[in-house]
Design a protein around this motif. Structure first.
Motif, PDB file in Angstrom:
ATOM      1  N   ALA A  11       0.823  -1.208   0.000  1.00 57.26           N
ATOM      2  CA  ALA A  11       0.000   0.000   0.000  1.00 57.26           C
ATOM      3  C   ALA A  11       0.864   1.269   0.000  1.00 57.26           C
ATOM      4  CB  ALA A  11      -0.925   0.002   1.216  1.00 57.26           C
ATOM      5  N   ILE A  12       2.076   1.164   0.501  1.00 56.73           N
ATOM      6  CA  ILE A  12       2.976   2.322   0.574  1.00 56.73           C
ATOM      7  C   ILE A  12       3.761   2.482  -0.726  1.00 56.73           C
ATOM      8  CG2 ILE A  12       5.013   3.289   1.721  1.00 56.73           C
ATOM      9  CD1 ILE A  12       4.056   1.780   4.277  1.00 56.73           C
ATOM     10  N   LEU A  13       4.318   1.379  -1.194  1.00 58.76           N
ATOM     11  CA  LEU A  13       5.195   1.412  -2.365  1.00 58.76           C
ATOM     12  C   LEU A  13       4.398   1.149  -3.627  1.00 58.76           C
ATOM     13  CD1 LEU A  13       8.173  -0.537  -0.788  1.00 58.76           C
ATOM     14  CD2 LEU A  13       8.068   1.922  -1.241  1.00 58.76           C
ATOM     15  N   THR A  14       4.549   2.000  -4.606  1.00 55.78           N
ATOM     16  CA  THR A  14       3.831   1.841  -5.875  1.00 55.78           C
ATOM     17  C   THR A  14       4.393   0.658  -6.651  1.00 55.78           C
ATOM     18  OG1 THR A  14       5.324   3.416  -6.937  1.00 55.78           O
ATOM     19  CG2 THR A  14       3.278   4.288  -6.021  1.00 55.78           C
ATOM     20  N   ASN A  15       3.550  -0.013  -7.383  1.00 59.57           N
ATOM     21  CA  ASN A  15       3.932  -1.175  -8.208  1.00 59.57           C
ATOM     22  C   ASN A  15       4.539  -2.288  -7.381  1.00 59.57           C
ATOM     23  OD1 ASN A  15       3.127   0.170 -10.582  1.00 59.57           O
ATOM     24  ND2 ASN A  15       5.098   1.228 -10.643  1.00 59.57           N
ATOM     25  N   ARG A  16       4.217  -2.354  -6.123  1.00 55.97           N
ATOM     26  CA  ARG A  16       4.797  -3.356  -5.229  1.00 55.97           C
ATOM     27  C   ARG A  16       3.923  -4.595  -5.122  1.00 55.97           C
ATOM     28  NH1 ARG A  16       9.880  -3.528  -4.141  1.00 55.97           N
ATOM     29  NH2 ARG A  16      10.231  -4.992  -2.503  1.00 55.97           N
TER      30      ARG A  16
END
Length: 187
Positions: free
Chosen positions: A177-182
């Motif tokens: 939810a914090i890191l994009t494309n994770r």
């Protein structure tokens, strides 16, 4: 400090680490003194409050997490640095039951014995988050307070016996939810 006083302090900290790992933040000061082979008055001379004892126990770990953030900031990609540090901080919160509540309370209380170390960890996390945001790999709509709140919430959750077995999965969900494309990448 006299040699015998230093020996007592060291013994108290070693025993306290074990007792707190076993019983959490509510560990009995009297039990720690007894198991360390010192009187309660001796323990209280070294650590006049429970918070002072926790400061001595936890500051070493918190300061190491702050240094770790510095290392990661220069040695790996922004998203990997934040992910690695986040996981290590959550693992630390799992090592001492009840520590999350103490960190959350100390975080905004300059009078707390834990304040300086908690503030340094908060600042380190904020730097890692900002770096990831500047590289476009972390959400732009959050700040260091949000990150600290998520770590605190996750630390509390994995402190509960019913959620502890799912700690790795919960870390993955939160970091996704914090890191994009994770979310599509591996853990």
């Amino acid at each position: 400090m006299r040699a015998d006083a230093e020996k007592n302090r060291s013994q108290i900290l070693n025993v306290a680490r074990d007792v707190v790992t076993e019983h959490g933040a509510d560990a009995s000061m009297r039990d720690i003194a007894r198991r360390a082979g010192v009187g309660l008055a001796t323990l209280l001379r070294h650590f006049p409050t429970r918070e002072a004892l926790f400061e001595a126990l936890l500051c070493t770990n918190l300061d190491a997490l702050t240094r770790r953030a510095d290392e990661l900031e220069t040695s790996t990609s922004a998203d990997e640095a934040l992910l690695t540090w986040f996981r290590e901080l959550v693992a630390f919160t799992q090592s001492y039951k009840g520590v999350v509540a103490m960190m959350a309370a100390a975080h905004t209380n300059p009078d707390s014995a834990l304040y300086a170390s908690c503030a340094a960890v908060h600042s380190a996390g904020t730097r890692l988050l900002l770096r990831a945001q500047n590289e476009g790999t972390a959400r732009a709509d959050m700040n260091g307070d949000d990150l600290f709140a998520m770590i605190t919430a996750l630390g509390w959750a994995v402190d509960q016996p019913s959620f502890a077995p799912r700690a790795d999965h919960l870390v993955h969900l939160i970091t996704s939810a914090i890191l994009t494309n994770r979310s599509s990448r591996g853990r």
